[in-house]
Design a protein around this motif. Sequence first.
Motif, PDB file in Angstrom:
ATOM      1  N   ARG A 299      -1.250  -8.699 -25.938  1.00 51.61           N
ATOM      2  CA  ARG A 299      -2.186  -8.316 -26.998  1.00 51.61           C
ATOM      3  C   ARG A 299      -1.427  -7.824 -28.228  1.00 51.61           C
ATOM      4  O   ARG A 299      -1.798  -8.141 -29.368  1.00 51.61           O
ATOM      5  CB  ARG A 299      -3.153  -7.241 -26.501  1.00 51.61           C
ATOM      6  CG  ARG A 299      -4.130  -6.782 -27.585  1.00 51.61           C
ATOM      7  CD  ARG A 299      -5.267  -5.943 -27.038  1.00 51.61           C
ATOM      8  NE  ARG A 299      -6.173  -5.553 -28.114  1.00 51.61           N
ATOM      9  CZ  ARG A 299      -7.379  -5.026 -27.928  1.00 51.61           C
ATOM     10  NH1 ARG A 299      -7.831  -4.823 -26.693  1.00 51.61           N
ATOM     11  NH2 ARG A 299      -8.140  -4.702 -28.956  1.00 51.61           N
ATOM     12  N   GLU A 303      -2.698 -10.340 -31.047  1.00 48.80           N
ATOM     13  CA  GLU A 303      -3.923  -9.848 -31.685  1.00 48.80           C
ATOM     14  C   GLU A 303      -4.020 -10.154 -33.176  1.00 48.80           C
ATOM     15  O   GLU A 303      -5.093 -10.573 -33.644  1.00 48.80           O
ATOM     16  CB  GLU A 303      -4.089  -8.341 -31.446  1.00 48.80           C
ATOM     17  CG  GLU A 303      -5.387  -7.805 -32.026  1.00 48.80           C
ATOM     18  CD  GLU A 303      -5.685  -6.372 -31.607  1.00 48.80           C
ATOM     19  OE1 GLU A 303      -6.611  -5.795 -32.176  1.00 48.80           O
ATOM     20  OE2 GLU A 303      -5.006  -5.842 -30.704  1.00 48.80           O
ATOM     21  N   ILE A 315     -12.806  -9.467 -30.629  1.00 48.69           N
ATOM     22  CA  ILE A 315     -11.449  -9.103 -30.203  1.00 48.69           C
ATOM     23  C   ILE A 315     -11.420  -8.431 -28.837  1.00 48.69           C
ATOM     24  O   ILE A 315     -10.644  -8.804 -27.942  1.00 48.69           O
ATOM     25  CB  ILE A 315     -10.761  -8.207 -31.255  1.00 48.69           C
ATOM     26  CG1 ILE A 315     -10.324  -9.042 -32.446  1.00 48.69           C
ATOM     27  CG2 ILE A 315      -9.548  -7.487 -30.669  1.00 48.69           C
ATOM     28  CD1 ILE A 315      -9.246 -10.060 -32.134  1.00 48.69           C
TER      29      ILE A 315
END
Length: 348
Positions: A299, A303, A315
């Motif tokens: 992540r 991200e 998300i």
Amino acid sequence: MDVSQVLRMNGGDGDYSYSNNSLLPRKVISMTKHIMEDALTNLYCTMNFPKTLTMADLGCSSGPNTLLLASELLKSIDKIRLELGIDESPEIQIYLNDLPHNDFNTVFHSVSKFQKNSSSPSCYICGVPGSFYTRLFLPKSIHFVPEMINTNKGNIYMSTTSPPSVIKAYYEQFQRDFTMFLKCRAEEMVSGGRMVLTILGRKSDDPCSKECCYVWDLLATSLNDMVAQGVIEEEKMDSFNIPQYTPSSKEVSNEVEKEGSFMIDCLEVSEVNWDASTDDNLNLSEKDEQGYNMGKCMRAVAEPLVLSHFGESIIEEVFERYMNNIKISMSKEKNKLINVTVSLTRKG
């Protein structure tokens, strides 16, 4: 999407920051330290024990690993100097480079403490924002560098279901980018300067092999499930591709030889578990925690790209699904990341 404007690690020091989820790169730095030391020893001797050295960390990111690498460079130089019986420490300039949106603030906040604890009293650090696929430094100033249009439906990276045109596009982009990288460094580095590169790569000749693609396949699975449920638009999914190529050692060697500015001193392939602290003796609950750690690591890396392309509203769900898929995979099998490390000398 202008990748250079969104490609970065998660900044700050939060739970999903790269700073708190960078054990894997730290492990790789440790595993490849001997190559860096050999390159520095050869450089220091060949340059006749220079009084000044200029080094660059390309892709420094932020967090503990950034200044860890700088610290290892200084320790290595000090160790080499003492072994050779040289009394005077060289003055050292270290350039920290990454893309403009990298969290340089976190890095700079740590510099004063780093310099107080440094083994070299004359070490100077500065940041250089910009893509390393362009020129970054003055000509012949660097001694050492440690450091798509095709349809790919249902995938976000190269996959066994990707059409040949996609695989070809990724490989040709790697060739262009890596050649440009080498040309830029060749203009900046002094004759006889050393560069050590560690690149996420693969052992297999197959660019779609599991060892390099599986970690992104699990993210694609998460996104495809959300497409099936109507959470994400299919067109949005099909236009998202991870801007990365994982070359084999042969591909790296071929591009270095074709570009012609560098001589290969050492070329090694290493591997590291998806979670650097994985242990065969862990119980089931601890292994589940290992999957959680790997999920947070990915992540921290992915991200910004996902956020830029799909928006903020999805998300949390994307990475909850992704983390769960990683946990399931790690509970069934051992997966590893492959690294290709090459030590180069700038030709005269």
